[in-house]
Scaffold this motif. Structure first.
Motif, mmCIF file in Angstrom:
data_model
loop_
_atom_site.group_PDB
_atom_site.id
_atom_site.type_symbol
_atom_site.label_atom_id
_atom_site.label_comp_id
_atom_site.label_asym_id
_atom_site.label_seq_id
_atom_site.Cartn_x
_atom_site.Cartn_y
_atom_site.Cartn_z
ATOM 1 N N HIS A 64 0.899 -1.192 0.126
ATOM 2 C CA HIS A 64 -0.183 0.096 -0.094
ATOM 3 C C HIS A 64 0.837 1.389 -0.058
ATOM 4 O O HIS A 64 0.585 2.238 -0.618
ATOM 5 N N ILE A 65 1.778 1.246 0.778
ATOM 6 C CA ILE A 65 2.709 2.430 0.947
ATOM 7 C C ILE A 65 3.455 2.783 -0.395
ATOM 8 O O ILE A 65 3.596 3.901 -1.062
ATOM 9 N N GLY A 66 3.874 1.653 -1.055
ATOM 10 C CA GLY A 66 4.778 1.636 -2.289
ATOM 11 C C GLY A 66 3.719 2.286 -3.285
ATOM 12 O O GLY A 66 4.238 3.211 -4.215
ATOM 13 N N MET A 67 2.336 1.678 -3.554
ATOM 14 C CA MET A 67 1.441 2.233 -4.459
ATOM 15 C C MET A 67 0.928 3.607 -4.133
ATOM 16 O O MET A 67 0.726 4.523 -5.121
ATOM 17 N N ALA A 68 0.890 4.084 -2.806
ATOM 18 C CA ALA A 68 0.663 5.487 -2.709
ATOM 19 C C ALA A 68 1.881 6.386 -3.090
ATOM 20 O O ALA A 68 1.409 7.412 -3.377
ATOM 21 N N ILE A 69 2.961 6.072 -2.820
ATOM 22 C CA ILE A 69 4.112 6.822 -3.404
ATOM 23 C C ILE A 69 4.063 6.737 -4.999
ATOM 24 O O ILE A 69 4.497 7.921 -5.422
ATOM 25 N N ARG A 70 3.728 5.912 -5.589
ATOM 26 C CA ARG A 70 3.700 5.838 -7.025
ATOM 27 C C ARG A 70 2.420 6.784 -7.290
ATOM 28 O O ARG A 70 2.555 7.415 -8.504
ATOM 29 N N ALA A 71 1.527 6.811 -6.644
ATOM 30 C CA ALA A 71 0.383 7.651 -6.814
ATOM 31 C C ALA A 71 0.954 9.161 -6.798
ATOM 32 O O ALA A 71 0.495 9.814 -7.723
ATOM 33 N N PHE A 72 1.569 9.449 -5.708
ATOM 34 C CA PHE A 72 2.349 10.676 -5.836
ATOM 35 C C PHE A 72 3.172 11.133 -6.895
ATOM 36 O O PHE A 72 3.296 12.317 -7.359
ATOM 37 N N ALA A 73 3.793 10.242 -7.336
ATOM 38 C CA ALA A 73 4.762 10.351 -8.656
ATOM 39 C C ALA A 73 3.833 10.853 -9.822
ATOM 40 O O ALA A 73 4.117 11.812 -10.515
ATOM 41 N N ARG A 74 2.610 10.316 -9.955
ATOM 42 C CA ARG A 74 1.851 10.805 -10.835
ATOM 43 C C ARG A 74 1.167 12.171 -10.918
ATOM 44 O O ARG A 74 1.107 12.854 -11.746
ATOM 45 N N LEU A 75 0.846 12.498 -9.688
ATOM 46 C CA LEU A 75 0.432 13.849 -9.171
ATOM 47 C C LEU A 75 1.453 14.736 -9.455
ATOM 48 O O LEU A 75 1.244 15.952 -9.808
ATOM 49 N N SER A 76 2.693 14.573 -9.112
ATOM 50 C CA SER A 76 3.792 15.257 -9.394
ATOM 51 C C SER A 76 4.058 15.799 -10.652
ATOM 52 O O SER A 76 4.510 16.769 -10.985
ATOM 53 N N TRP A 77 4.006 14.608 -11.434
ATOM 54 C CA TRP A 77 4.471 14.965 -13.064
ATOM 55 C C TRP A 77 3.247 15.738 -13.511
ATOM 56 O O TRP A 77 3.361 16.582 -14.324
ATOM 57 N N SER A 78 1.998 15.392 -13.152
ATOM 58 C CA SER A 78 0.718 16.168 -13.502
ATOM 59 C C SER A 78 1.093 17.614 -13.411
ATOM 60 O O SER A 78 0.818 18.479 -13.803
ATOM 61 N N PHE A 79 1.441 17.884 -12.053
ATOM 62 C CA PHE A 79 1.811 19.076 -11.683
ATOM 63 C C PHE A 79 2.673 20.025 -12.540
ATOM 64 O O PHE A 79 2.573 21.215 -12.986
ATOM 65 N N TYR A 80 3.645 19.234 -12.797
ATOM 66 C CA TYR A 80 4.646 20.013 -13.490
ATOM 67 C C TYR A 80 4.487 20.039 -15.086
ATOM 68 O O TYR A 80 4.495 21.294 -15.778
ATOM 69 N N ALA A 81 3.463 19.102 -15.543
ATOM 70 C CA ALA A 81 3.116 19.162 -16.835
ATOM 71 C C ALA A 81 1.954 20.313 -17.120
ATOM 72 O O ALA A 81 1.715 20.734 -18.321
ATOM 73 N N THR A 82 0.978 20.394 -16.204
ATOM 74 C CA THR A 82 -0.066 21.314 -16.461
ATOM 75 C C THR A 82 -0.058 22.493 -15.561
ATOM 76 O O THR A 82 -0.933 23.379 -15.597
ATOM 77 N N GLY A 83 0.565 22.483 -14.362
ATOM 78 C CA GLY A 83 0.563 23.469 -13.290
ATOM 79 C C GLY A 83 -0.750 23.428 -12.327
ATOM 80 O O GLY A 83 -0.719 24.167 -11.681
ATOM 81 N N VAL A 84 -1.281 22.197 -12.502
ATOM 82 C CA VAL A 84 -2.420 22.155 -11.485
ATOM 83 C C VAL A 84 -1.777 21.428 -10.174
ATOM 84 O O VAL A 84 -1.112 20.175 -10.289
ATOM 85 N N SER A 85 -1.796 21.970 -9.154
ATOM 86 C CA SER A 85 -1.151 21.455 -7.750
ATOM 87 C C SER A 85 -2.093 20.047 -7.563
ATOM 88 O O SER A 85 -2.761 19.534 -7.935
ATOM 89 N N TRP A 86 -1.079 19.439 -6.448
ATOM 90 C CA TRP A 86 -1.453 18.174 -6.077
ATOM 91 C C TRP A 86 -2.816 18.041 -5.370
ATOM 92 O O TRP A 86 -3.669 17.491 -5.684
ATOM 93 N N TYR A 87 -3.060 19.130 -4.587
ATOM 94 C CA TYR A 87 -4.206 19.357 -3.861
ATOM 95 C C TYR A 87 -5.423 19.665 -4.894
ATOM 96 O O TYR A 87 -6.389 19.225 -4.584
ATOM 97 N N GLU A 88 -5.232 20.505 -5.855
ATOM 98 C CA GLU A 88 -6.390 20.853 -6.604
ATOM 99 C C GLU A 88 -6.664 19.707 -7.606
ATOM 100 O O GLU A 88 -7.761 19.449 -7.843
#
Length: 331
Positions: free
Chosen positions: A282-306
């Motif tokens: 579960h922890i490993g997949m939660a970290i991988r979920a963050f990696a997706r949000l982080s890349w989306s933040f960089y690519a689109t400018g939409v923050s993790w929280y938004e």
């Protein structure tokens, strides 16, 4: 052999989307419609079927970063499990959030940042009563793994907990620069006047070069916050100035922001499984979920929280367009 009804991608998507506890029952209830939807047992088997291994994370993030740029930041965080003492990896740990020792799972993380992007590259679950490994053992393993993967960071950043002589020498022997904090009682020698606590030195704005007992020369800086707290920073880059120290010290916040987003946006603390294997997966997949949000933040400018809020907002909008619960009109 029957085909698995859910995959790690299904579970990661669930962690990003759900605002509730990350249980297998909830994952099954919120799954997409289909002729044979995955039941909660399928998600339970998934958490026990996968091999808990940070390599899955590295395979996804390696193409997204530059190994010869940015900094590596190492820190740990306690995942709250205040009332879950029967979960296997749960022990007593210090919590910066609660400012006391609490029940939880301690996660040691290695994060890469270039100032714009923040991406986890490695992690360990601190479980000394079971595997006998200390936090310094995990530090050594992750630093060695980063070197084997070809990283050439501008600096390695970590706090005073990891500033042991052995850790400082490990980073130095790799030819890397480190910036760390020292506790006020660390003994250093200035101008061959004998070893004394670093807190007893007179340190100017540009820092001073001292000899750290058991290590060698370091440049030490003194930083005083607005509320009077004093921090002592040390680096093996003897030419570093105060501006360079401040720039790198600010990068240390990336790992704090990462741990906060991991808890608030990726449900890393909310798994109810009891076994160590399920919790680690579960922890490993939660970290991988963050990696997706982080890349989306960089690519689109939409923050993790938004990005997290937008998923829930769409569900609220869909319900408001077709509300299900109404009081029937009176005659």
């Amino acid at each position: 052999m029957s085909r698995a009804k859910c995959s790690d991608e299904d579970y990661i998507d669930f962690l990003i989307a759900t605002p509730r506890a990350a249980s297998c029952c909830e994952a099954a209830r919120s799954g997409p419609d289909g002729p044979a939807p995955a039941a909660h047992d399928a998600y339970t088997r998934l958490l026990h079927r996968l091999e808990p291994d940070p390599e899955a994370l590295w395979a996804e993030v390696e193409p997204l970063l530059r190994k010869d740029d940015g900094v590596l930041i190492l820190d740990d965080s306690t995942l709250d499990k205040l009332y879950s003492r029967k979960i296997a990896p749960v022990h007593r740990h210090w919590s910066g959030k609660h400012r006391k020792v609490v029940w939880g799972i301690n996660l040691v993380s290695l994060v890469w940042s270039d100032g714009d992007r923040c991406m986890p590259v490695d992690y360990r679950v601190y479980d000394a009563p079971v595997d006998g490994l200390t936090k310094n053992d995990h530090f050594a393993a992750m630093i060695a793994r980063a070197a084997a993967r070809g990283f050439r960071p501008r600096a390695v950043l970590f706090d005073s907990w990891y500033s042991s002589l052995a850790n400082l020498k490990r980073v130095r022997d790799l030819g890397w620069t480190f910036l760390t904090q020292l506790k006020s009682n660390r003994r250093v020698d200035l101008d061959r006047a004998g070893y004394r606590p670093v807190s007893r030195l007179t340190i100017g704005d540009g820092g001073v070069v001292v000899h750290l007992e058991g290590f060698g020369p370091l440049r030490v800086f003194k930083a005083v916050s607005r509320d009077g707290d004093v921090e002592y920073w040390a680096t093996n880059d003897l030419a570093m100035d105060e501006l360079g120290r401040q720039e790198l010290a600010e990068r240390c916040w990336a790992v704090e922001e990462y741990h906060r987003a991991l808890k608030q946006c990726c449900n890393v603390e909310r798994c109810q499984a009891r076994s160590a294997r399920a919790q680690r997966n579960h922890i490993g997949m939660a970290i991988r979920a963050f990696a997706r949000l982080s890349w989306s933040f960089y690519a689109t400018g939409v923050s993790w929280y938004e990005a997290k809020a937008a998923v829930v907002r769409d569900a609220v909008r869909a319900y408001r367009s077709r509300p299900l619960h109404r009081i029937p009109p009176t005659a």
